[in-house]
Enzyme design. Structure first.
Site, PDB file in Angstrom:
ATOM      1  N   GLU A 318      16.596 -63.312 -26.201  1.00 39.38           N
ATOM      2  CA  GLU A 318      17.567 -62.308 -25.487  1.00 39.38           C
ATOM      3  C   GLU A 318      18.705 -61.870 -26.228  1.00 39.38           C
ATOM      4  OE1 GLU A 318      19.052 -62.382 -21.000  1.00 39.38           O
ATOM      5  OE2 GLU A 318      18.662 -64.213 -21.898  1.00 39.38           O
ATOM      6  N   HIS A 319      19.361 -62.882 -26.569  1.00 39.65           N
ATOM      7  CA  HIS A 319      20.803 -62.680 -27.307  1.00 39.65           C
ATOM      8  C   HIS A 319      20.813 -63.221 -28.421  1.00 39.65           C
ATOM      9  CE1 HIS A 319      21.621 -63.526 -22.916  1.00 39.65           C
ATOM     10  NE2 HIS A 319      22.201 -62.126 -22.876  1.00 39.65           N
TER      11      HIS A 319
END
Length: 439
Positions: A318-319
Site C-alpha cells: 500500500e505505502h
C-alpha cells in the site's frame, strides 16, 4: 541475492478467508434486508450499545457537536480538506472529455458522469479517523457527486465530535452515527429512513470489509481494504532512526499491519532494528505496534537498489517510502505500489493525514492491478455515438451486416441492413417492405 535479517512470523499478504466472519456478515445483511430500521436499531444496540431516537444528526445537533471543539481543530480540518480538495479538483480537471469524427459524419465521444449517490463509511473503533472523512467525502464532492451519505460509529458510547465536524465540513449531505455491518447494509440496501446509495467508499474492520465484499454488485465499492502496509526502501545514506520511526508509524494501525524494510546496507538494517527496540517501550501505541512488528515486521538485505526495487514490487504494498540518495529514481524503477513517498522529507503519515493525496489505497497485493481511491472512482466514463451522414450510416450498415452474420447474429445484421437500404438503396433480401422502409 537477498538475505532476511528479520522475518515475519505470520503471513498478512492474503485474505484470511474467515468463514465465521463471512457467515456472520451474511446473516446480519439478511436481517437488515428483511426488517430494515428495526434490525439496524437492534444491531446498533447489540454491537455499539447505541440506540438514539434517530441515527441521523440534524442541523441543530451538528452545530452543538461541532461547537464543542477547539477552534484550532476546526481550522486544521479545514486546512487538510483544502489540500485534499485542491488535489482532487486537479485530478478532475485532468480528465478530458473527448469527441472525434472517425468518418464523415460519424461522431464518437465519452463523458465523465458523477455517480449520483455515495455512502462514505468513516471508521471508529480505536481512533476517531477524521482523515477518512476528508478522503472519501471531499473527493466525492470534487467529482460532483450530488448526494453523499456518511456513517461513523460511536466510540465507547460517545459521538466522535471531530469526525462529525470533518464529515460536515467535507460536504456530507446526510450524517449518521451508525457503524459496522448495519451501517454498510443500511446504505447499500436502504431502509425506511435511509435511502440506498449507488456506491460505497471508505475503510473499516474485517466485518465492514466483508460486508462490502458481499454487497459488491448490488452497489459499487472503492476497494477491498486490508491491514495497513508500509515498505521502506533504504540505501546506506538513509537515517536509520527516521526509518524506524516511520515503520512504527504504520505498525500502530493494527496488530496485523506489516512493516518491511528493504535495504542495501547491513549497518542500516541492524540500526533500524535497534532503534525500533528502543522506541517501542515508550510509544503510547506500543502494544499494537509491537505486536505488528513482532508478527509481521521484516528486514531484508539486498545487494543493490535494482534488487531492492524488484523485491519491493514483489510485495506490492500500500505505502512505499523511498529513503535513498536519489528517491525519484523509484518513479521509473517501481511499478507495484499504492502510493510512493519520495525522500526523507516525505513520510507516509503525511499521506495518511494532511498532504492532500488520498489515503484509501490497495492492500494485500492489489497494487499489482489497481490504484487507490481518487476522484475518477466517483465518475463513470460513458460513451456516446452519433452518425449524421447518411452515406456513412449506409457503409456501416453493410459492414455490420457482414460482421454480425459471421457471429450468427441475424437480428444485429438486419439493423445494419435497414440503414444500408434506407440510405443507399441496398436491397433487403429478407423482406418485401423495402419501399416502406425507404418511406
Amino acid at each position: 541475492m537477498s538475505r532476511t535479517i528479520k522475518a515475519a512470523t505470520t503471513s498478512s499478504t492474503a485474505p484470511s478467508g474467515n468463514d465465521t466472519v463471512g457467515q456472520t456478515v451474511r446473516e446480519l445483511i439478511a436481517d437488515v434486508r428483511s426488517r430494515g430500521d428495526e434490525a439496524v436499531r437492534e444491531l446498533s444496540a447489540r454491537f455499539d450499545r447505541w440506540e438514539p431516537e434517530s441515527f441521523r444528526l440534524d442541523g441543530e445537533q451538528l452545530a452543538e457537536i461541532i461547537g464543542t471543539l477547539d477552534p484550532q481543530v476546526i481550522e486544521d480540518i479545514k486546512t487538510v480538506q483544502s489540500n485534499v480538495r485542491r488535489f482532487a479538483e486537479a485530478q478532475r480537471e485532468s480528465m478530458s472529455e473527448i469527441e472525434i469524427e472517425t468518418a464523415p459524419g460519424v461522431f464518437l465521444g465519452h463523458r465523465h458522469v458523477p455517480i449520483q449517490s455515495v455512502g462514505a463509511y468513516i471508521p471508529g473503533g480505536r481512533y476517531p479517523l477524521t482523515a477518512s472523512a476528508h478522503m472519501t467525502i471531499v473527493t466525492a464532492k470534487a467529482a460532483g457527486v450530488p448526494r453523499v451519505v456518511a456513517c461513523t460509529p460511536p466510540i465507547r458510547g460517545e459521538i466522535p465530535a471531530a469526525t462529525v465536524a470533518a464529515m460536515y465540513l467535507a460536504g456530507a449531505d446526510e450524517i449518521y452515527i451508525l457503524g459496522g455491518v448495519q451501517a454498510i447494509a443500511a446504505m447499500s440496501i436502504g431502509t425506511e429512513t435511509v435511502t440506498s446509495v449507488d456506491m460505497l467508499a471508505g475503510p473499516g474492520n474485517a466485518y465492514v470489509a466483508e460486508a462490502k465484499r458481499q454487497l459488491f454488485g448490488e452497489v459499487g465499492i472503492d476497494l477491498f481494504a486490508g491491514p495497513t502496509e508500509i515498505l521502506v526502501v533504504a540505501d546506506g545514506e538513509a537515517d536509520p532512526f527516521v526509518a524506524a520511526v516511520d515503520l512504527l508509524s504504520q505498525a500502530e494501525h493494527g496488530p496485523d499491519s506489516p512493516a518491511v524494510l528493504v535495504t542495501t546496507s547491513e549497518r542500516v538494517a541492524h540500526e533500524v532494528q535497534r532503534h525500533i527496540d528502543e522506541i517501542l517501550p515508550g510509544l503510547q501505541t506500543g502494544d499494537i505496534a509491537g505486536q505488528a512488528w513482532r508478527d509481521h515486521g521484516q528486514i531484508i538485505l539486498v545487494d543493490d537498489l535494482e534488487e531492492a526495487y524488484r523485491v519491493a514490487d514483489g510485495f506490492a504494498y500500500e505505502h512505499v517510502q523511498i529513503l535513498t540518495e536519489n528517491p525519484r529514481e523509484a518513479l521509473d524503477k517501481m511499478h507495484a505500489y499504492g502510493a510512493l513517498f519520495l525522500g526523507e522529507g516525505t513520510c507516509v503519515s503525511y499521506g495518511d493525514k494532511v498532504i492532500g493525496t488520498n489515503h484509501v489505497l490497495p492492500t494485500r497485493g492489489a497494487a499489482r492491478y489497481t490504484g487507490g481511491l481518487w476522484v475518477g472512482m466517483y465518475l463513470r466514463t460513458v460513451t456516446y455515438q452519433e452518425v449524421r451522414e447518411p452515406k456513412s450510416s449506409a457503409d456501416l450498415g453493410v459492414l455490420c451486416g457482414r460482421a454480425a452474420r459471421v457471429e450468427l447474429f441475424e437480428g444485429h445484421a438486419r439493423s445494419g441492413d435497414v440503414r444500408a437500404a434506407k440510405y443507399a438503396g441496398v436491397q433487403l433480401p429478407w423482406t418485401d417492405h423495402f419501399e416502406t422502409v425507404r418511406a
